[in-house]
Design a protein around this motif. Structure first.
Motif, mmCIF file in Angstrom:
data_model
loop_
_atom_site.group_PDB
_atom_site.id
_atom_site.type_symbol
_atom_site.label_atom_id
_atom_site.label_comp_id
_atom_site.label_asym_id
_atom_site.label_seq_id
_atom_site.Cartn_x
_atom_site.Cartn_y
_atom_site.Cartn_z
ATOM 1 N N UNK A 1 -31.138 -15.047 49.926
ATOM 2 C CA UNK A 1 -30.802 -15.768 48.694
ATOM 3 C C UNK A 1 -29.367 -15.506 48.273
ATOM 4 N N UNK A 2 -28.925 -14.230 48.443
ATOM 5 C CA UNK A 2 -27.558 -13.897 48.048
ATOM 6 C C UNK A 2 -26.530 -14.540 48.978
ATOM 7 N N UNK A 3 -26.918 -14.703 50.255
ATOM 8 C CA UNK A 3 -25.992 -15.290 51.227
ATOM 9 C C UNK A 3 -25.892 -16.799 51.063
ATOM 10 N N UNK B 1 -30.159 -27.409 48.882
ATOM 11 C CA UNK B 1 -29.088 -26.592 49.452
ATOM 12 C C UNK B 1 -27.807 -26.716 48.647
ATOM 13 N N UNK B 2 -27.514 -27.914 48.156
ATOM 14 C CA UNK B 2 -26.316 -28.107 47.341
ATOM 15 C C UNK B 2 -26.409 -27.306 46.046
ATOM 16 N N UNK B 3 -27.567 -27.354 45.429
ATOM 17 C CA UNK B 3 -27.738 -26.575 44.213
ATOM 18 C C UNK B 3 -27.639 -25.080 44.500
ATOM 19 N N UNK C 1 -25.016 -22.490 42.823
ATOM 20 C CA UNK C 1 -25.402 -21.270 42.099
ATOM 21 C C UNK C 1 -24.669 -20.057 42.658
ATOM 22 N N UNK C 2 -24.586 -19.951 43.996
ATOM 23 C CA UNK C 2 -23.877 -18.817 44.616
ATOM 24 C C UNK C 2 -22.420 -18.815 44.190
ATOM 25 N N UNK D 1 -20.463 -15.989 42.027
ATOM 26 C CA UNK D 1 -19.222 -15.383 42.502
ATOM 27 C C UNK D 1 -18.081 -15.564 41.522
ATOM 28 N N UNK D 2 -18.026 -16.752 40.931
ATOM 29 C CA UNK D 2 -16.968 -17.015 39.946
ATOM 30 C C UNK D 2 -17.108 -16.107 38.715
ATOM 31 N N UNK D 3 -18.357 -15.898 38.282
ATOM 32 C CA UNK D 3 -18.599 -15.018 37.129
ATOM 33 C C UNK D 3 -18.203 -13.566 37.447
ATOM 34 N N UNK D 4 -18.514 -13.098 38.681
ATOM 35 C CA UNK D 4 -18.130 -11.740 39.055
ATOM 36 C C UNK D 4 -16.614 -11.595 39.110
#
Length: 603
Positions: A14-16, A551-553, A557-558, A562-565
């Protein structure tokens, strides 16, 4: 342990994410989908790629447009009607018979005495409208309280520029002048004398309503009905029943098929319009009767005596019997659905049956038993089934009680409410007239009430002949008079006798049923047909399209995470511009701080 490893791998997956960029995902979809068109976009040259992109976009738009039309058609919940003809033994309908005159005049004459004197004096002045006609010459004097509450006037428009208004018991006045607190009168616009009925909220008020009539006969009849309603509303129900026509006097002979019957086979109810009414085969206490065969010899035969010589002269202008065919356990609304049978005739009524079956919600706004109707059914006190006529009248009566503070005599009463009358409710006639003519309240009742989903209608073919004939009337009247009064003298005549024959014309019955014009099967097949025709796709193609959306969603989300981190790290760097100390630097600083404390202790 294996389960724990599985969840850890799933979390890492999920993270990948899918492992694609948006572009890579789109190229993968176009290369692997079973839908025609997208493959050609990525495999053709630049020019053909543009053409195929345009065609794919065009046909995809057509698919969605057709889908919108199909879904909208399905959600409109249209129905189709089908007609089928069956043959079976049928229940004989309930038959309600009433006299056109609700009460015997000999029984109510003492209640209507003053009203009759008043209407007789008014008729004299209508026939001879002279200025200054008053009630002083009549002995004993007239009681004009009823007249002042709902007066009648005459409007003479022979001179259209100066119409003359005559208050029958006052004096002639010209329009626009002082009109004895009756408000401004209106006219029908012809050049003859017309009747005008005026009802006010209270005597002397200018808050009045007016009803115009082209004939004084209509005005007098309506006025008398309104006034007699107020008088009879104060009479207890048992007394009203006693003053009406009794079954043993009205029903002289009865025969159902080959079985004799009499007035004891009828159920008595009190109907405000027609007084005592009698229902055959109502099905309240016993099972409904079946008809063994079609034809007049297998139906119901009745001989009725309406006693026309005892009619109320100003209340009932029609003479005869009022009858209605209806379902068992339903209330007979004779004023709307009844028919007249004329005195001195034999009336034959051939019956055909139509059964209506409507679809319920969401296809139509019908009700099975009235439990979902927001109007309290006042006719439930008769233990009858729901009908839209009962609902509309109950709704009107509820509004009448709410607005006027009393109930109208023609409808059942809610608990704790009294009927309107001139003594306790002087302005009831004005309130009733205003409410009856109110389109707003009428529409509220129409919107609140619902048709029944299942209904049975009786179509009648009516024929009449003189009865009895001149050759046979002598012996028939002698026998009927003897059977009723045990008298050898003839006490009956042609003006009061009615013979009825009610029967099924045939055992064929028609069923008119509704069915859904569009079903979920129709919708799915239509959607698939359009998709296959324009795009060459199937359900699997839709699943593929759903996969790429997921997959697009997922990628989105990933990226958002990443942007938030990254945003969090940038804010931390802005808060602490210097690089954070290493572990060795922290240990060295801690050691130096300890030596400084020891030196301070030695000193």
């Amino acid at each position: 342990m294996n389960l724990k490893k599985y969840f850890i791998r799933a979390l890492h997956r999920l993270q990948k994410g899918p492992g694609y960029t948006y572009k890579e995902l789109l190229v993968w979809y176009c290369d692997n989908t079973n839908t025609h068109g997208p493959k050609r976009i990525i495999k053709e040259g630049p020019k053909k790629k543009l053409v195929w992109f345009f065609l794919t976009l065009l046909f995809a738009s057509l698919v969605f447009w057709q889908w919108g039309i199909l879904i909208n058609t399905y959600l409109s919940y249209n129905v189709t009607s089908s007609l089928s003809i069956g043959f079976k033994t049928m229940k004989f309908p309930a038959v309600t018979v009433c006299n056109a005159n609700p009460f015997k005049y000999s029984e109510v004459k003492h209640l209507l005495k003053e009203l009759d004197r008043l209407i007789e004096a008014a008729l004299e002045r209508i026939l001879q409208p002279k200025p200054g006609n008053g009630s002083e010459s009549i002995s004993p004097p007239l009681d004009l309280r009823l007249w002042h509450q709902i007066p009648l006037v005459l409007i003479d428009e022979h001179d259209k520029d100066n119409p003359v208004i005559l208050d029958i018991f006052e004096s002639i006045q010209s329009e626009g002048g002082n009109q004895s607190s009756m408000g401004n009168q209106t006219s029908m616009g012809n050049e003859t004398t017309v009747g005008n009925e005026t009802t006010c909220s209270h005597p002397g008020s200018d808050n009045c309503t007016y009803r115009n009539f082209s004939s004084a006969a209509q005005a007098v009849s309506e006025w008398y009905v309104l006034q007699s309603t107020s008088i009879l509303a104060t009479v207890p129900l048992p007394d009203r029943v006693r003053m009406g026509y009794q079954a043993e006097d009205m029903i002289l002979a009865c025969l159902y098929g080959a079985e004799p019957c009499n007035y004891k086979n009828f159920t008595q109810i009190y109907h405000p319009d027609h007084g005592n009414c009698y229902i055959f085969n109502w099905g309240m206490d016993e099972e409904a009767l079946n008809s063994s065969n079609p034809g007049a010899e297998f139906g119901l035969k009745l001989i009725l005596d309406i006693s026309q010589q005892d009619y109320i002269p100003y209340l009932s202008s029609a003479a005869g019997a009022r009858l209605m065919l209806h379902q068992q356990r339903s209330f007979p609304f004779l004023k709307d659905q009844g028919i007249y049978a004329m005195a001195g005739t034999e009336t034959s009524i051939g019956v055909l049956v139509d059964e209506l079956e409507r679809m319920g919600y969401p296809y139509s706004d019908c009700t099975m038993n009235g439990s979902d109707v927001p109007v309290k059914n006042l006719y439930s006190q008769y233990n009858t089934s729901y009908s839209i006529q009962a609902c509309l009248r109950s709704c009107f009566q509820n509004h009448m009680v709410e607005i006027c503070g009393c109930g109208h005599y023609m409808f059942p009463l809610p608990e704790g409410v009294n009927y309107c009358n001139n003594d306790d409710n002087p302005g009831w006639a004005y309130c009733y007239s205003s409410l009856r003519s109110s389109i707003k309240h009428r529409q509220i009742c129409i919107d609140s009430c619902k048709e029944t989903c299942n209904d049975t209608q009786y179509k009648m073919t009516i024929s009449m002949a003189d009865w009895p004939s001149e050759a046979s009337e002598d012996w028939i009247f002698h026998i009927l008079s003897y059977e009723r009064d045990m008298s050898t003298n003839v006490t009956l005549d042609r003006n009061g006798i009615i013979k009825l024959n009610i029967y099924f014309q045939e055992y064929n019955y028609r069923t008119i049923s509704e069915s859904a014009a569009t079903t979920i099967v129709w919708l799915l097949s239509s959607l698939g047909g359009q998709f296959g025709f324009w795009m060459g796709g199937s359900v699997l193609c839709l699943i593929e399209f759903g996969e790429i959306i997921i997959d697009s969603l997922w990628i989105t989300v990933i990226h958002a995470i990443g942007w938030c981190k990254g945003l969090k790290q940038r804010r931390a760097q802005a808060r602490y511009p210097d690089a954070p100390p290493t572990v060795s630097e922290l240990v060295e600083a801690h050691t130096n701080l300890g030596f400084q404390h020891e030196d301070a202790g030695v000193l």
